[in-house]
Enzyme design. Structure first.
Site, PDB file in Angstrom:
ATOM      1  CD  GLU A 390      46.178  44.243  42.543  1.00 45.80           C
ATOM      2  OE1 GLU A 390      46.689  44.563  43.620  1.00 45.80           O
ATOM      3  OE2 GLU A 390      45.010  43.838  42.419  1.00 45.80           O
ATOM      4  CD  GLU A 463      44.373  39.302  42.134  1.00 46.85           C
ATOM      5  OE1 GLU A 463      43.942  39.832  43.176  1.00 46.85           O
ATOM      6  OE2 GLU A 463      45.572  39.324  41.809  1.00 46.85           O
TER       7      GLU A 463
HETATM    8  C1  GAL Z   1      44.855  41.829  45.031  1.00 43.14           C
HETATM    9  C2  GAL Z   1      46.244  41.231  44.879  1.00 43.14           C
HETATM   10  C3  GAL Z   1      46.327  39.841  45.439  1.00 43.14           C
HETATM   11  C4  GAL Z   1      45.676  39.775  46.779  1.00 43.14           C
HETATM   12  C5  GAL Z   1      44.254  40.183  46.617  1.00 43.14           C
HETATM   13  C6  GAL Z   1      43.414  40.000  47.846  1.00 43.14           C
HETATM   14  O1  GAL Z   1      44.870  43.204  44.965  1.00 43.14           O
HETATM   15  O2  GAL Z   1      46.589  41.216  43.540  1.00 43.14           O
HETATM   16  O3  GAL Z   1      47.656  39.432  45.511  1.00 43.14           O
HETATM   17  O4  GAL Z   1      46.334  40.621  47.651  1.00 43.14           O
HETATM   18  O5  GAL Z   1      44.229  41.545  46.241  1.00 43.14           O
HETATM   19  O6  GAL Z   1      42.075  40.183  47.519  1.00 43.14           O
END
Ligand code: GAL
Length: 745
Positions: A390, A463
């Site tokens: 990110e 994710e």
């Molecule tokens: C994302 C990040 C993860 C975690 C996640 C929580 O933005 O890549 O490491 O923080 O959010 O939902």
């Protein structure tokens, strides 16, 4: 030939250095030492609500190397699989190696620093501060890194003529005549002396399928091997049949010194395309989770057995086919287990949002190359993550990380996980954290809206869920149910979009984190399972996608209590199952028959059943409990009973393993549950379990455990004496049968 690598985990001396006085002083006279074994965390922690700064400091590990006559002519080295975060290895007072980066292995060459016939003093000075010059540090970070020598250490004893590395691969496995290539590097002495190299490839029955030979020419340290196979001669590695081959590289030097370097590999063709992911030419929808390597109390310092268990949980309990090692290279034991059981892996370099200065970038590239070199023979790894999770675009830096990965390993595609739209696409696969779904919006967006490109590219969702809807395992069931349904909704949408290779959810287990994140107690409750790896309903959703030929799953997402939900009642009753239909009864009364909801989830293999129609549970009615019967054809194959009057009928304590190695490091988990008369968890019983251990073992964590959500777990660490260990568990009202574990050498 004796063992080339000797486990060197036992009997270290450990001391905390008062970092307020002088962290750089190497004076050990004032230090308070204690005995420890590795893997080791510099500070054991409570389950939550701690200040992680207690783990950030300076620490010293010492061990004596007792001289043996045979060492006189040998090369000795120490291989550290992981030290968080920076390590100075000092031998007899002299600094021989410094390593910066907590996730990748490094080797300290001892030979020249050893004093023959003496006891040689090895010291490892560990700095676990979040050094901003070293990836992933320098910004905020949604995970903790803990500290210490938290992975294994090996003493390598070889002749001076040894094999230093071997990479083996194939680029054309699907062709009529697949070709396997290998490169072997030999030590400086071997290249000086000359001799012979034999590369043997052995199948799973230990038959040698190829034996390739080459002379070592004086002055040359790198050798290439190549061999052809007939079509179907090589058994391919896949998620269903993870066939591995053993590689033996035997070096015989001209002075008759020998070395044998061995490892396992597997051959498979993996490709992310615009139309999905293909393994060995067959389309495979990727369904997976992100995996952090942290555990309660011990942080990262989990021994081999727990690392392997995590891979087993993802593959067998959750039924997933891919894990992303968010956001750093993970334990070699985890990766090895993924190879063995057929769990694909997307492995990425350490990072989180932040990109540092030039020195930081050099360090990140170094860690990236150490990661690729460590794991390039692992068949489970199908993607290298070469971009800081990110982070914003950084054209030059990411050109370099991509080039580095392609140069070291041209066989695997690269990816870079991003959360910004229209970011510059320099990798082979566009990987995106799709946090759009809030229960009402679209579950996922079309890839072109994300990539900003005018054509489709290989695209993977890396994710979703996570912070959009955290859920504690002991939250109200409506929340846990919604949490699970959100996972189902996104996975369904992904399966319906042919331009997406799959979706890797956030995340496997709840985890400790920095104060900028989490629920005010430095814990992110984003897991499908809690930090003890105990399931929430979201885990039941993934489990329900397993083929019923492997395991029949029937998991109603309810505790079936009349007053648990808002406005009372049980509707809808959501059932995660891979069976064809369910029938519901209350006492003897038939309530209805319900089927997987294919309308709402047209693409899932086994959509959840959402039972509502015709069900009418009224506050104040006489209540007789619920029976959920699961059917295949006309046969009732599974049943779950919820009593009208659940009460705590007992407490159970069950260990994952009956036997542990008596090495002072091995660990197993014990799950403690309060159950009712039907074996269902008593999720709102507020009892505390008291634990007492007998035998040569230690309890990791507290000996008083609140049974939040009806269950909890603890870990037992083996001592070094063979024999029986017993764990006694009780609450004020109930006693479990003692857990018996035997320790064996
Ligand atoms: C994302 C990040 C993860 C975690 C996640 C929580 O933005 O890549 O490491 O923080 O959010 O939902």
């Amino acid at each position: 030939m004796e063992m080339r690598e000797i486990c060197w985990n036992q009997d270290w001396q450990f001391a905390e250095i008062d970092h307020f006085t002088n962290p750089n002083s190497r004076d050990v006279s004032q230090l308070q030492f204690c005995d420890v074994n590795l893997p080791h965390t510099c500070k054991e922690l409570p389950l939550d609500s701690f200040d992680e700064r207690v783990t950030l400091g300076h620490w010293l590990y010492c061990k004596d190397l007792i001289w043996k006559k045979e060492y006189e002519t040998r090369r000795l080295a120490l291989r550290f699989d992981g030290v968080m975060c920076c390590a100075d290895v000092v031998v007899n007072g002299k600094l021989i190696t410094r390593h910066e980066g907590g996730f990748t292995p490094f080797t300290a060459e001892l030979t020249d620093a050893l004093i023959p016939n003496e006891t040689n003093k090895i010291e490892v000075w560990v700095d676990s501060t979040e050094n901003p010059k070293v990836a992933p540090f320098g910004g905020v970070l949604d995970y903790l890194t803990f500290g210490g020598i938290y992975r294994d250490v090996y003493l390598m004893v070889t002749e001076k003529e040894y094999v230093s590395s071997c990479k083996i691969w194939s680029e054309d496995l699907l062709s009529a005549q697949p070709n396997v290539k290998a490169t072997v590097e030999v030590s400086k002495s071997a290249a000086e002396v000359g001799g012979k190299l034999v590369l043997n490839l052995l199948d799973k029955n230990n038959n040698t399928v190829r034996s390739l030979e080459q002379q070592i020419s004086v002055g040359q340290s790198s050798y290439s091997f190549e061999t052809d196979f007939a079509k179907d001669e090589l058994e391919l590695w896949s998620v269903d049949a993870p066939t591995r081959y053993r590689v033996e590289v035997v070096l015989t030097a001209a002075n008759d010194h020998t070395d044998c370097y061995e490892f396992y590999t597997g051959f498979r063709h993996a490709e992310f395309t615009v139309n999905g992911f293909y393994l060995n030419g067959k389309k495979l929808d990727l369904v997976g989770t992100n995996h952090h390597q942290a555990f309660p109390y011990i942080g990262y310092a989990a021994p081999k057995r727990l690392q392997r268990k995590d891979a087993d949980i993802l593959k067998y309990e959750l039924g997933l086919n891919i894990a992303r090692t968010s956001h750093y290279p993970q334990s070699p034991h985890f990766i090895e287990r993924c190879d063995e059981i057929g769990l694909l892996v997307f492995e990425e370099l350490p990072g989180w949002h932040h990109i540092g200065d030039d020195a930081w970038k050099e360090n990140a590239k170094l860690q990236l190359s150490e990661m690729i070199r460590r794991d390039w023979n692992s068949p489970s790894i199908v993607l290298w993550g070469v971009r800081v999770n990110e982070s914003l675009d950084d054209h030059d830096f990411y050109l370099e990380t991509n080039a580095l990965s392609h140069e070291l390993d041209p066989t695997r595609q690269t990816a870079g996980v991003r959360a910004i739209e229209n970011s510059e696409f320099l990798e082979d696969v566009f990987t995106f954290n799709e946090f759009i779904y809030d229960g009402e919006t679209v579950p996922i967006r079309q890839q072109k809206l994300i990539t900003g490109l005018d054509k489709d590219v290989p695209y993977l969702i890396t994710e979703f869920a996570g912070h959009m809807y955290p859920a504690k395992r002991y939250d109200a069931e409506e929340r846990l149910m919604e949490h699970a349904l959100r996972h189902a909704t996104v996975q369904d949408a992904v399966l319906g979009d042919d331009t997406v290779c799959g979706a890797i959810c956030w995340c496997a287990f709840d985890y400790n984190t920095h104060c900028e994140f989490g629920a005010g107690n430095r814990t992110c409750y984003h897991g499908l399972m809690d930090a003890f790896r105990l399931p929430k309903y979201a885990a039941a959703f993934y489990e329900s996608q397993i083929s019923p030929k492997i395991r029949r799953v029937l998991r109603p997402a309810t505790i079936a209590a009349m007053g648990e939900r808002s406005k009372s009642g049980l509707c809808p009753i959501v059932v995660f199952t891979n069976l064809e239909r369910v029938k519901l009864y209350s006492g003897e009364q038939f309530l209805g028959e319900f089927f997987p909801d294919r309308e709402r989830f047209p693409n899932l293999l086994h959509p959840p059943i959402i039972a509502q129609e015709g069900l009418n549970f009224l506050w104040g009615d006489y209540w007789q409990g619920i029976r959920v019967e699961g059917y295949v054809g006309d046969e009732m194959v599974e049943v779950v009973n919820f009593a009208r009057d659940p009460y705590t009928a007992g407490i159970t304590a069950v260990a994952d393993d009956e036997v542990l190695t008596a090495d002072g490091s091995d660990m197993t988990r014990v799950i403690i549950s309060l159950v009712d008369q039907n074996g269902n968890l008593m999720v709102y019983n507020s009892a505390v379990a008291r634990l007492r251990l007998e035998g040569d073992a230690t309890l990791v964590g507290s000996k008083y455990l609140p049974l939040l959500g009806g269950s909890v777990a603890c870990w037992i660490r083996a001592g070094k004496t063979e024999g029986a260990v017993k764990l006694f568990v009780e609450t004020d009202t109930h006693k479990a049968l003692p857990v018996e574990i035997s320790l064996k050498k």
